[in-house]
Enzyme design. Structure first.
Site, short mmCIF file in Angstrom:
data_model
loop_
_atom_site.label_atom_id
_atom_site.label_comp_id
_atom_site.label_asym_id
_atom_site.label_seq_id
_atom_site.Cartn_x
_atom_site.Cartn_y
_atom_site.Cartn_z
N LYS A 13 16.19 -33.71 23.09
CA LYS A 13 15.75 -34.94 23.79
C LYS A 13 14.30 -35.27 23.46
O LYS A 13 13.96 -36.39 23.12
CB LYS A 13 15.89 -34.77 25.32
CG LYS A 13 17.27 -34.36 25.78
CD LYS A 13 17.34 -34.16 27.28
CE LYS A 13 16.49 -33.03 27.82
NZ LYS A 13 16.90 -31.67 27.41
N ARG A 85 17.26 -35.27 37.07
CA ARG A 85 17.87 -33.98 36.76
C ARG A 85 18.85 -33.54 37.83
O ARG A 85 19.41 -32.45 37.73
CB ARG A 85 16.76 -32.95 36.68
CG ARG A 85 16.38 -32.64 35.24
CD ARG A 85 15.78 -31.39 35.24
NE ARG A 85 15.57 -30.56 34.15
CZ ARG A 85 14.76 -30.74 33.14
NH1 ARG A 85 14.14 -31.86 32.97
NH2 ARG A 85 14.59 -29.79 32.28
N ARG A 121 11.42 -22.30 19.13
CA ARG A 121 10.57 -23.50 19.35
C ARG A 121 9.10 -23.11 19.49
O ARG A 121 8.76 -22.11 20.10
CB ARG A 121 11.03 -24.22 20.61
CG ARG A 121 10.07 -25.36 20.99
CD ARG A 121 10.64 -26.31 21.99
NE ARG A 121 11.12 -25.66 23.20
CZ ARG A 121 11.81 -26.30 24.14
NH1 ARG A 121 12.09 -27.57 24.00
NH2 ARG A 121 12.22 -25.65 25.21
N ARG A 154 6.60 -21.83 24.67
CA ARG A 154 6.65 -22.19 26.09
C ARG A 154 7.00 -20.98 26.95
O ARG A 154 7.82 -20.17 26.56
CB ARG A 154 7.72 -23.29 26.31
CG ARG A 154 7.15 -24.67 26.15
CD ARG A 154 8.18 -25.76 26.19
NE ARG A 154 9.18 -25.66 27.25
CZ ARG A 154 10.07 -26.62 27.50
NH1 ARG A 154 10.08 -27.73 26.76
NH2 ARG A 154 10.96 -26.49 28.45
N ARG A 165 17.83 -21.66 33.10
CA ARG A 165 17.78 -23.11 32.86
C ARG A 165 19.18 -23.65 32.54
O ARG A 165 19.54 -24.73 32.98
CB ARG A 165 16.81 -23.42 31.72
CG ARG A 165 15.35 -23.30 32.16
CD ARG A 165 14.41 -23.14 31.00
NE ARG A 165 14.38 -24.28 30.11
CZ ARG A 165 14.03 -24.21 28.83
NH1 ARG A 165 13.71 -23.05 28.29
NH2 ARG A 165 13.99 -25.30 28.10
P1 AP5 Z 1 13.49 -30.27 21.91
O1 AP5 Z 1 13.45 -31.64 21.34
O2 AP5 Z 1 12.23 -29.67 22.41
O3 AP5 Z 1 14.65 -30.18 23.03
P2 AP5 Z 1 14.72 -30.75 24.50
O4 AP5 Z 1 16.10 -31.29 24.71
O5 AP5 Z 1 13.58 -31.67 24.77
O6 AP5 Z 1 14.60 -29.39 25.31
P3 AP5 Z 1 13.71 -28.93 26.53
O7 AP5 Z 1 13.85 -27.42 26.58
O8 AP5 Z 1 12.32 -29.47 26.44
O9 AP5 Z 1 14.44 -29.55 27.70
P4 AP5 Z 1 14.33 -29.10 29.10
O10 AP5 Z 1 15.04 -30.24 29.74
O11 AP5 Z 1 14.84 -27.75 29.42
O12 AP5 Z 1 12.73 -28.95 29.38
P5 AP5 Z 1 11.68 -29.87 30.10
O13 AP5 Z 1 10.42 -29.77 29.36
O14 AP5 Z 1 12.25 -31.22 30.40
O15 AP5 Z 1 14.13 -29.31 20.80
C1 AP5 Z 1 14.28 -27.92 21.02
C2 AP5 Z 1 14.04 -27.15 19.70
O16 AP5 Z 1 15.08 -27.48 18.77
C3 AP5 Z 1 12.72 -27.52 18.99
O17 AP5 Z 1 12.20 -26.36 18.39
C4 AP5 Z 1 13.14 -28.56 17.93
O18 AP5 Z 1 12.27 -28.53 16.81
C5 AP5 Z 1 14.55 -28.10 17.58
N1 AP5 Z 1 15.44 -29.23 17.30
C6 AP5 Z 1 15.43 -30.46 17.89
N2 AP5 Z 1 16.43 -31.22 17.38
C7 AP5 Z 1 17.09 -30.44 16.48
C8 AP5 Z 1 18.23 -30.65 15.63
N3 AP5 Z 1 18.88 -31.82 15.62
N4 AP5 Z 1 18.64 -29.63 14.83
C9 AP5 Z 1 17.98 -28.45 14.83
N5 AP5 Z 1 16.88 -28.18 15.60
C10 AP5 Z 1 16.45 -29.16 16.42
O19 AP5 Z 1 11.54 -29.13 31.53
C11 AP5 Z 1 10.94 -27.85 31.64
C12 AP5 Z 1 10.90 -27.45 33.09
O20 AP5 Z 1 10.09 -28.38 33.85
C13 AP5 Z 1 12.25 -27.43 33.84
O21 AP5 Z 1 12.96 -26.22 33.64
C14 AP5 Z 1 11.80 -27.62 35.29
O22 AP5 Z 1 11.27 -26.42 35.81
C15 AP5 Z 1 10.64 -28.60 35.14
N6 AP5 Z 1 11.11 -29.99 35.24
C16 AP5 Z 1 11.07 -30.94 34.25
N7 AP5 Z 1 11.61 -32.08 34.68
C17 AP5 Z 1 12.00 -31.88 35.95
C18 AP5 Z 1 12.66 -32.69 36.91
N8 AP5 Z 1 13.02 -33.95 36.64
N9 AP5 Z 1 12.92 -32.15 38.12
C19 AP5 Z 1 12.55 -30.89 38.43
N10 AP5 Z 1 11.95 -30.06 37.56
C20 AP5 Z 1 11.67 -30.55 36.32
#
Ligand code: AP5
Length: 206
Positions: A13, A85, A121, A154, A165
């Site tokens: 994403k 979420r 990552r 991270r 997660r």
């Molecule tokens: P990446 O693009 O970083 O993936 P992503 O879907 O953004 O994954 P996240 O882990 O960031 O999502 P998340 O929802 O768990 O974390 P968030 O930061 O929102 O890609 C991942 C890896 O794969 C990278 O290395 C990339 O290079 C590689 N890649 C990408 N595309 C690829 C492809 N097509 N092929 C191969 N490789 C690829 O949230 C973190 C924490 O914050 C949560 O756990 C929670 O504690 C808190 N939080 C955030 N939002 C909320 C909310 N709304 N409510 C409550 N808590 C929240």
């Protein structure tokens, strides 16, 4: 354009949201990036959020709802990455929007494909650029190609937090797929494909 990006941790994403922002100018509002920045700056929000993020739990809705409401109130277009979420957040979003969403993009991918993405990552703590040690390495070794900062892993990309997660995603976030499908907003793309191919799918569903 008013978009929500929905999908499991590591589905891509953030990678696609940043590219779409760069090419179309629609600002990304990524709750994970905002929370990590608050932790790095040791703000009151960061202090409250840190333990939840480390464990792979959701940060309480009240904290996250407030950040999103503040950010999107001034925006005509946006890409919401990582919000909503759970059902309560989705209802909150509906109540604060002055114009309806255009689409919810669901990044569909099996969990098994995601462990390798998350454990490899690396992110830039300054500009939030995302890399992968094999699939998308930084040209400058452990430095960000865009701003030169030293890349980091991270805190929640550790095995225990990754497992939690995924569990939280299945229990609380996945039900939003049906929620948005029922509202006619869901657009599904196959996220288990190379990044350029995922981006082309994204453009074609928009
Ligand atoms: P990446 O693009 O970083 O993936 P992503 O879907 O953004 O994954 P996240 O882990 O960031 O999502 P998340 O929802 O768990 O974390 P968030 O930061 O929102 O890609 C991942 C890896 O794969 C990278 O290395 C990339 O290079 C590689 N890649 C990408 N595309 C690829 C492809 N097509 N092929 C191969 N490789 C690829 O949230 C973190 C924490 O914050 C949560 O756990 C929670 O504690 C808190 N939080 C955030 N939002 C909320 C909310 N709304 N409510 C409550 N808590 C929240």
């Amino acid at each position: 354009m008013r978009l929500v990006f929905l999908g499991a941790p590591g589905a891509g994403k953030g990678t696609q949201a940043k590219r779409l922002e760069a090419e179309k100018g629609w600002p990304v509002v990524a709750t994970g990036d905002l929370l990590r920045a608050a932790i790095a700056q040791n703000t009151p929000l960061g202090q409250q959020a840190q333990a939840y993020i480390q464990r792979g739990e959701l940060v309480p809705d009240a904290l996250v709802n407030q950040i999103v409401a503040e950010r999107i109130s001034q925006l005509e277009s946006f890409i919401l990455d990582g919000y909503p979420r759970n059902l309560a957040q989705a209802q909150m979003l509906e109540s604060i929007l002055t114009k309806p969403l255009d689409a919810v993009i669901f990044f569909e991918i099996q969990e098994e494909a995601l462990i390798e993405r998350l454990s490899g990552r690396r992110i830039c703590p300054e500009c939030n650029a995302v890399y992968h040690i094999k699939n998308n390495p930084s040209k400058a070794g452990d430095q960000c190609d865009q701003c030169g900062a030293t890349l980091v892993t991270r805190e929640d990309d550790q095995p225990d937090a990754i497992r939690r997660r995924f569990q939280v995603y299945r229990e609380q976030t996945e039900p939003l797929v049906a929620y948005y499908r029922e509202r006619g907003l869901l657009r599904t793309i196959n996220a288990d494909a190379p990044p350029d191919e995922v981006y082309q799918q994204l453009l074609s569903v928009l």
